[in-house]
Scaffold this motif. Structure first.
Motif, PDB file in Angstrom:
ATOM      1  N   GLN A  78     -14.508   0.865  -0.228  1.00 38.95           N
ATOM      2  CA  GLN A  78     -14.531  -0.595   0.253  1.00 38.95           C
ATOM      3  C   GLN A  78     -15.582  -0.867   1.460  1.00 38.95           C
ATOM      4  O   GLN A  78     -16.400  -1.776   1.281  1.00 38.95           O
ATOM      5  CB  GLN A  78     -13.135  -0.724   0.879  1.00 38.95           C
ATOM      6  CG  GLN A  78     -11.953  -0.711   0.110  1.00 38.95           C
ATOM      7  CD  GLN A  78     -11.723  -1.762  -0.954  1.00 38.95           C
ATOM      8  OE1 GLN A  78     -12.556  -2.700  -1.064  1.00 38.95           O
ATOM      9  NE2 GLN A  78     -10.760  -1.650  -1.834  1.00 38.95           N
ATOM     10  N   ILE A 125     -10.920   5.511  -0.139  1.00 41.56           N
ATOM     11  CA  ILE A 125     -10.694   4.101  -0.613  1.00 41.56           C
ATOM     12  C   ILE A 125     -11.561   3.217   0.556  1.00 41.56           C
ATOM     13  O   ILE A 125     -12.089   2.252   0.222  1.00 41.56           O
ATOM     14  CB  ILE A 125      -9.141   3.672  -0.664  1.00 41.56           C
ATOM     15  CG1 ILE A 125      -8.470   4.590  -1.769  1.00 41.56           C
ATOM     16  CG2 ILE A 125      -9.026   2.221  -1.091  1.00 41.56           C
ATOM     17  CD1 ILE A 125      -6.992   4.424  -1.831  1.00 41.56           C
ATOM     18  N   ASP A 126     -11.065   3.655   1.587  1.00 40.58           N
ATOM     19  CA  ASP A 126     -11.620   2.647   2.829  1.00 40.58           C
ATOM     20  C   ASP A 126     -13.003   3.018   2.825  1.00 40.58           C
ATOM     21  O   ASP A 126     -13.806   2.103   3.066  1.00 40.58           O
ATOM     22  CB  ASP A 126     -11.160   3.316   4.338  1.00 40.58           C
ATOM     23  CG  ASP A 126      -9.408   2.879   4.402  1.00 40.58           C
ATOM     24  OD1 ASP A 126      -9.079   2.136   3.800  1.00 40.58           O
ATOM     25  OD2 ASP A 126      -9.034   3.613   5.489  1.00 40.58           O
ATOM     26  N   ALA A 156     -12.296   3.984  -5.836  1.00 39.85           N
ATOM     27  CA  ALA A 156     -11.309   2.883  -5.316  1.00 39.85           C
ATOM     28  C   ALA A 156     -11.169   2.134  -6.558  1.00 39.85           C
ATOM     29  O   ALA A 156     -12.247   1.677  -7.334  1.00 39.85           O
ATOM     30  CB  ALA A 156     -12.149   1.768  -4.529  1.00 39.85           C
ATOM     31  N   ARG A 172      -4.641  -0.711  -2.464  1.00 40.86           N
ATOM     32  CA  ARG A 172      -5.131   0.343  -1.985  1.00 40.86           C
ATOM     33  C   ARG A 172      -4.500   1.407  -2.729  1.00 40.86           C
ATOM     34  O   ARG A 172      -3.653   2.302  -2.686  1.00 40.86           O
ATOM     35  CB  ARG A 172      -4.149   0.577  -0.511  1.00 40.86           C
ATOM     36  CG  ARG A 172      -4.424   1.735   0.275  1.00 40.86           C
ATOM     37  CD  ARG A 172      -3.527   1.740   1.561  1.00 40.86           C
ATOM     38  NE  ARG A 172      -3.822   2.922   2.226  1.00 40.86           N
ATOM     39  CZ  ARG A 172      -3.115   4.101   2.389  1.00 40.86           C
ATOM     40  NH1 ARG A 172      -2.300   3.957   1.326  1.00 40.86           N
ATOM     41  NH2 ARG A 172      -3.456   5.020   3.080  1.00 40.86           N
ATOM     42  N   ARG A 179      -1.544  -3.091  -7.852  1.00 40.67           N
ATOM     43  CA  ARG A 179      -1.177  -3.166  -6.442  1.00 40.67           C
ATOM     44  C   ARG A 179       0.067  -2.247  -6.068  1.00 40.67           C
ATOM     45  O   ARG A 179       0.181  -1.680  -4.952  1.00 40.67           O
ATOM     46  CB  ARG A 179      -1.028  -4.631  -5.913  1.00 40.67           C
ATOM     47  CG  ARG A 179      -1.118  -4.797  -4.507  1.00 40.67           C
ATOM     48  CD  ARG A 179      -1.384  -6.263  -4.191  1.00 40.67           C
ATOM     49  NE  ARG A 179      -0.123  -7.030  -4.730  1.00 40.67           N
ATOM     50  CZ  ARG A 179       0.075  -8.393  -4.582  1.00 40.67           C
ATOM     51  NH1 ARG A 179      -1.090  -8.932  -4.384  1.00 40.67           N
ATOM     52  NH2 ARG A 179       1.031  -9.154  -5.142  1.00 40.67           N
ATOM     53  N   ALA A 235       0.768  -1.131  -0.134  1.00 45.19           N
ATOM     54  CA  ALA A 235       0.076  -0.144  -0.098  1.00 45.19           C
ATOM     55  C   ALA A 235       0.841   1.073  -0.060  1.00 45.19           C
ATOM     56  O   ALA A 235       0.803   1.999   1.051  1.00 45.19           O
ATOM     57  CB  ALA A 235      -0.883   0.006   1.178  1.00 45.19           C
TER      58      ALA A 235
END
Length: 822
Positions: free
Chosen positions: A246, A242-243, A302, A319, A408, A157
Motif C-alpha cells: 500500500q 500489505i502495508d 496486496a 487488509r 474485505r 481487518a
C-alpha cells in the motif's frame, strides 16, 4: 438433492495431532500416511475433517480442501474418492492442517484450553476394508514452521494473512519420496474435560458427532489477469506485508506505469519491482503464481478490490494479502487462504541485484457452483445484464456460507443472507447452501436472539447483535419453506424463531408498538431512525409474526400461531400512530409521544409488506415512496453536501444521528440491501410495473469492468451479496413467478404489464424447471406444478401442470381469458 448411501459406519479413525510442541496462535501441521499397493483399486472412499482447515493430497495431487465453516460444537466432515490418485507401489496421503488459534472472520475457536480442540488436529476415516489407513498411530506428523501470520486489526481487518518462508519448507513432503526425518508418530487428540474419558473418536467434545458437509464442493475457473503493469517505486523501508505494498502504491501514484508482457526484470534492494495484475472484475479464490528469484527475495502481495487510490479512506481498504520469501531458484506459490481480488499488487524485493521473474499469476476461483438450467433473457438488454450481475455478485459471496463480500470480511452475516437466498431460489437448482445458511445461523444467544454474524469472531465474542437481522433470517426461512415445502426444515427452526420473536415482545408497549429496542438497529446504511417507538422494527416484527404463524399452521402448531396472530391484531391498531395524514406517509419514529419528521422508504415499505397498510392507502403509498421527485440518498456512513465523511464518522462515534437533508420534504431512499423490501412492497401494492425503472438504478455499479453490485449507492465494496435483489425481483415480481404458499403446491404466475417487448426465464422449483415467456401480452408457461395465472384484467386461471398459452390482455366472448394448451 438425494444423498447417496454412505459407505461408512462408526468412525474407526481417531483425532490425531503432532507429538511435537506447536506455537501459540496460528500454526500448521503436516500429516503423512505412507502405504504400499500391489494392485490399486478403482475406488477408495475417504472422509476427513480437521480444525481449523485442511488441504488433502494423495501422491502430490490435491484432492480437496475443507472443512466448511461452522460452530465447533456442530463440526462437519468431507468425503472423497481417492482411488484415481493411487498407484502401484508406494503411496502417500498428506494433509496440511491450519489452526488459526485466535478467532477471525471465518473461524471461531472451541472453548477448551487443552486436549482436543486446543490445537491443530485431524481425523481421517475409510471403510472397513481400508481401516488400516484411518488416522491413528501409523500416521506421522510434524509442525510446519514455514508459515506465520499477522494479528487481526479489528472488524474490517480480521482475515488470515498468509506469510510463508519457503526456505524452511520441504516442497517434496507431499510425495512418497519426500524427506520424513522430522516426522514423528502422531498422537491422539483426546477430550480432556471431566467426563470426557480421553475420547479421541467421534462423538467427542467439542466437535460432537461430526456431520456431513451437506453442500456441493466449491470450484471455479482458473483466471488470468486482463492486464499487467510494472513500475519501479524506489527503495522502500521495511514494513509488514500489505502495508508495504500500500505504501509503495501511494508513493508511485504520480509515476507512469508500464504495461508489459515480459516476466523477468533486473531488480535490487534499492530498486524493487511493483507489479499490478488487474483481472478486470472481482474474483474470489486462491491466488497462485510461478517465480524465479534469489533466496530471500520477498514477494509482498496486496489483494485490492479496485485500482489503488491514495485518497481512499484507509479504513475501507481490504487488509488482505500475503508474503512469500523465496527459497532460491524456481518456485511456486499456491495460496492456502481464499480472498477476493480485482487487482493483485506485488512488491518484489530481492536481497541483491538479480534478475527476478514472476509469471502465471492467476486466481483459481473457489465459489459455490450454480447448477445449470436457470436463465433469464429479455429484449431489454439492461434487465438481462442486471439479472446476470446479481447472480455473479451472489456467487462470489457463496462459498461455504453466504458472505457479505469476498474482499474485505467474508463474514457470514445473518441478515445479509436473505438476499442471497432469494437469488439462489430463482437462479440455482441446488438449494443446499440455502439450508446451510438457515442451519448455521440458527445459533441463538442465551436470550434467544441470533448473532449478527455467525461462525466467526463476532459470534464467539457474544457481541451485541442487529435485532432486525434475526427477522430477516425468519423471512428467509418462510421464503424457503414456501418454495421447498420441506416441513422438516420448518420444524427444526421454529423453536428458535419463536424465542426470537418473544425477545421483541418485551419491548412492545400497550399498543403493540416496539419502543426503545436496544443494540444496533442497522436496517441498512441509510439515514433512518429506530430510536423511541420504531415504525421500521415494529413492521418487520409484524411481518415476522405473520410468517411465523403461517409456518406454525403448516406443521400443526396452532397454539403458537394463535399467539403470533394475537400480537399482530393488537399492533395493527397501534401502528396507526406513525401515520402522518398531512404528508400521507408513515414516519420513522416517535419520541416522547411526538411524531418525529423523518420519513424513509424503509419505514413505509416495511409497513406494506407487514400488511399494516390498508388497501385504500397501499398503491398511492408505494408510488409516493418510489417517486424520484421525493427521494434523497443519505447515509450515516456516507458524505453528504453538508457533512464530510470524517464528520459523519465522528458523529457515529459520538452516537449522533444528524439530519442533513430537508426532513419535511424528502423521503430517505433505502440502500441496496433494504431495497429488496422496498421492491417486495411495490409488488405487494400491485405496482410491479414500476420495478424495471427502479432496478435500473443498479446499473451505476456496472462500470469500469465490474460485473457485480456494490455495497451502497455512494461507498462500500464493489461486490456485496446483500445488493443482489434485482435477480430475484425480475423473476418473482416482474415475471411474477412465485410459490402460492404452504397450504398448496401451486405456483402463481402474475407478470407485470411493464411495457417490455419480451422476457423469458427458466425458474427452479422443487419439482423441476418452470419455463415462462412473455411476448407483449402473450404468455407461455410450461410448469411441473399446477399454476394460478393472473391476467392483466384481474382474472385468475387455475391450471394443471404442463404447458399453457394465455393472452393476458384479452378475454374471449365468454368473458374468460383466452387460453390454450401449449
Amino acid at each position: 438433492m438425494t444423498q447417496p448411501e454412505s459407505p461408512f459406519g462408526p468412525w474407526t479413525g481417531e483425532w490425531i495431532s503432532a507429538a511435537q510442541a506447536v506455537a501459540d496462535g496460528l500454526h500448521r501441521i503436516g500429516f503423512r500416511r505412507d502405504f504400499t499397493l500391489a494392485d490399486p483399486p478403482g475406488a477408495v472412499p475417504l472422509r476427513i475433517s480437521a480444525d481449523s482447515r485442511y488441504v488433502l493430497w494423495v501422491n502430490g495431487q490435491e484432492i480437496g480442501r475443507g472443512p466448511v465453516r461452522g460452530q465447533p460444537y456442530r463440526w462437519t466432515y468431507d468425503d472423497y474418492d481417492i482411488g484415481a490418485a493411487l498407484v502401484e507401489g508406494l503411496n502417500t496421503i498428506a494433509v496440511l492442517v491450519t489452526f488459526y488459534g485466535h478467532d477471525n472472520a471465518i473461524w471461531q475457536r472451541a472453548r477448551v484450553s487443552s486436549g482436543l480442540g486446543s490445537s491443530a488436529c485431524l481425523i481421517v476415516d475409510l471403510p472397513y476394508a481400508w481401516a488400516a489407513l484411518a488416522s491413528g498411530p501409523a500416521w506421522t506428523a510434524r509442525p510446519m514452521t514455514a508459515w506465520s501470520t499477522l494479528p487481526g486489526a479489528g472488524m474490517l481487518a480480521s482475515l488470515p494473512v498468509e506469510i510463508v518462508d519457503q526456505r524452511e519448507l520441504d516442497v517434496d513432503w507431499l510425495l512418497p519420496a519426500g524427506d520424513t526425518t522430522e516426522f514423528l508418530s502422531a498422537v491422539p487428540a483426546q477430550a480432556l474435560h471431566p467426563g470426557g474419558s480421553r475420547r479421541s473418536r467421534p462423538p467427542a467434545y467439542p466437535y460432537g458427532a461430526l456431520r456431513p458437509r451437506g453442500i456441493a464442493r466449491l470450484d471455479g475457473d482458473l483466471v488470468s489477469p486482463a492486464s499487467a503493469t510494472l513500475v519501479r517505486p524506489g527503495e522502500q523501508p521495511s514494513r509488514p506485508p500489505i502495508d508495504s505494498v500500500q505504501a509503495a502504491l501511494s508513493g508511485v501514484a504520480a509515476l507512469a506505469e508500464r504495461s508489459t508482457t515480459e516476466s523477468a526484470h533486473r531488480s535490487s534492494p534499492d530498486d524493487p519491482l511493483l507489479w499490478q495484475f488487474d483481472f478486470g472484475r472481482v474474483l474470489s479464490g486462491f491466488v497462485e503464481f510461478a517465480f524465479d528469484a534469489p533466496a530471500g527475495t520477498v514477494f509482498d502481495l496486496a489483494y485490492l478490490e479496485r485500482p489503488h487510490d491514495p485518497a481512499q479512506d484507509a479504513r475501507y481498504v481490504p487488509r488482505a494479502g500475503a508474503r512469500i520469501i523465496a527459497r532460491g531458484g524456481p518456485g511456486r506459490f499456491h495460496a492456502l487462504e481464499t480472498n477476493g481480488v480485482r487487482v493483485a499488487a506485488v512488491l518484489i524485493t530481492p536481497p541483491m541485484s538479480a534478475d527476478v521473474r514472476i509469471e502465471e499469476l492467476r486466481v483459481r476461483e473457489h465459489v459455490y457452483p450454480f447448477a445449470p438450467g436457470a436463465s433469464f433473457a429479455s429484449s431489454d438488454s439492461e434487465l438481462e445484464r442486471l439479472w446476470h450481475a446479481g447472480v455473479r455478485t451472489v456467487q462470489v459471496n457463496s462459498s461455504d456460507a453466504f458472505t457479505d463480500c469476498p474482499t474485505r470480511e467474508q463474514r457470514a452475516w445473518v441478515g445479509d443472507g436473505v438476499v442471497h437466498l432469494g437469488v439462489h431460489l430463482v437462479a440455482n437448482r441446488d438449494w443446499r447452501l440455502v439450508e446451510r445458511y438457515l442451519d448455521m445461523c440458527d445459533s441463538p444467544r442465551a436470550d434467544g436472539m441470533l448473532p449478527m454474524s455467525v461462525a466467526g469472531d463476532i459470534e464467539s465474542d457474544s457481541r451485541y447483535t442487529i435485532p432486525d437481522w434475526s427477522l430477516h433470517w425468519l423471512h428467509g426461512l418462510w421464503t424457503y419453506a414456501r418454495a421447498s415445502h420441506k416441513l422438516d426444515v420448518v420444524r427444526t427452526h421454529l423453536p428458535t424463531a419463536e424465542r426470537m420473536l418473544t425477545w421483541f415482545e418485551q419491548y412492545a408497549d400497550v399498543d403493540g408498538v416496539l419502543a426503545d429496542v436496544p443494540e444496533w438497529g442497522l436496517v441498512d446504511w441509510a439515514s433512518v431512525f429506530t430510536s423511541g417507538r420504531s415504525a421500521i422494527l415494529t413492521a418487520l416484527w409484524v411481518r415476522g409474526l405473520r410468517e411465523f404463524a403461517e409456518l406454525c399452521d403448516a406443521v400443526g402448531n396452532m397454539g403458537s400461531a394463535r399467539w403470533a396472530r394475537d400480537l399482530v391484531a393488537r399492533t395493527e391498531i397501534g401502528f396507526e400512530c406513525f401515520w402522518d395524514p398531512n404528508r400521507a406517509v408513515y414516519v420513522d419514529h416517535i419520541v416522547d409521544g411526538i411524531q418525529m419528521p423523518a420519513v424513509s422508504q424503509a419505514a413505509n415499505a416495511a409497513a406494506i409488506v407487514a400488511d399494516l397498510v390498508s388497501a385504500e392507502r397501499r398503491t398511492a403509498l408505494a408510488r409516493r415512496i418510489t417517486d424520484e421527485s421525493h427521494l434523497v440518498s443519505r447515509g450515516w456512513n456516507a458524505a453528504s453536501p453538508d457533512r464530510t465523511l470524517a464528520e459523519k464518522v465522528q458523529d457515529r462515534a459520538a452516537g449522533v444521528q444528524r439530519i442533513d437533508w430537508d426532513v419535511r420534504r424528502w423521503i430517505v431512499r433505502a440502500e441496496p440491501f433494504f431495497s429488496s423490501v422496498v421492491h417486495d412492497a411495490v409488488a405487494h401494492a400491485g405496482c410491479a410495473d414500476l420495478l424495471p425503472r427502479l432496478l435500473r438504478r443498479w446499473l451505476r455499479f456496472l462500470v469500469d469492468g465490474y460485473d457485480t453490485f456494490g455495497e451502497c449507492w455512494d461507498w462500500g465494496t464493489p461486490a456485496h451479496g446483500w445488493s443482489s435483489t434485482p435477480t430475484s425481483d425480475l423473476v418473482t415480481h416482474v415475471l411474477g413467478v412465485s410459490p402460492v404458499g404452504l397450504e398448496t403446491d401451486v405456483y402463481r404466475i402474475a407478470p407485470a404489464a411493464a411495457g417490455i417487448e419480451w422476457m423469458r426465464a427458466t425458474v427452479p422449483t422443487r419439482a423441476g424447471l418452470l419455463s415462462i415467456e412473455l411476448v407483449g401480452g402473450q404468455l407461455t408457461v410450461d410448469s411441473p406444478l399446477p399454476v394460478r395465472i393472473q391476467t392483466w384484467r384481474g382474472e385468475v386461471l387455475a391450471l394443471p401442470a404442463g404447458g399453457h398459452r394465455i393472452d393476458l390482455a384479452v378475454e374471449s366472448n365468454s368473458g374468460e381469458p383466452v387460453h390454450e394448451r401449449a
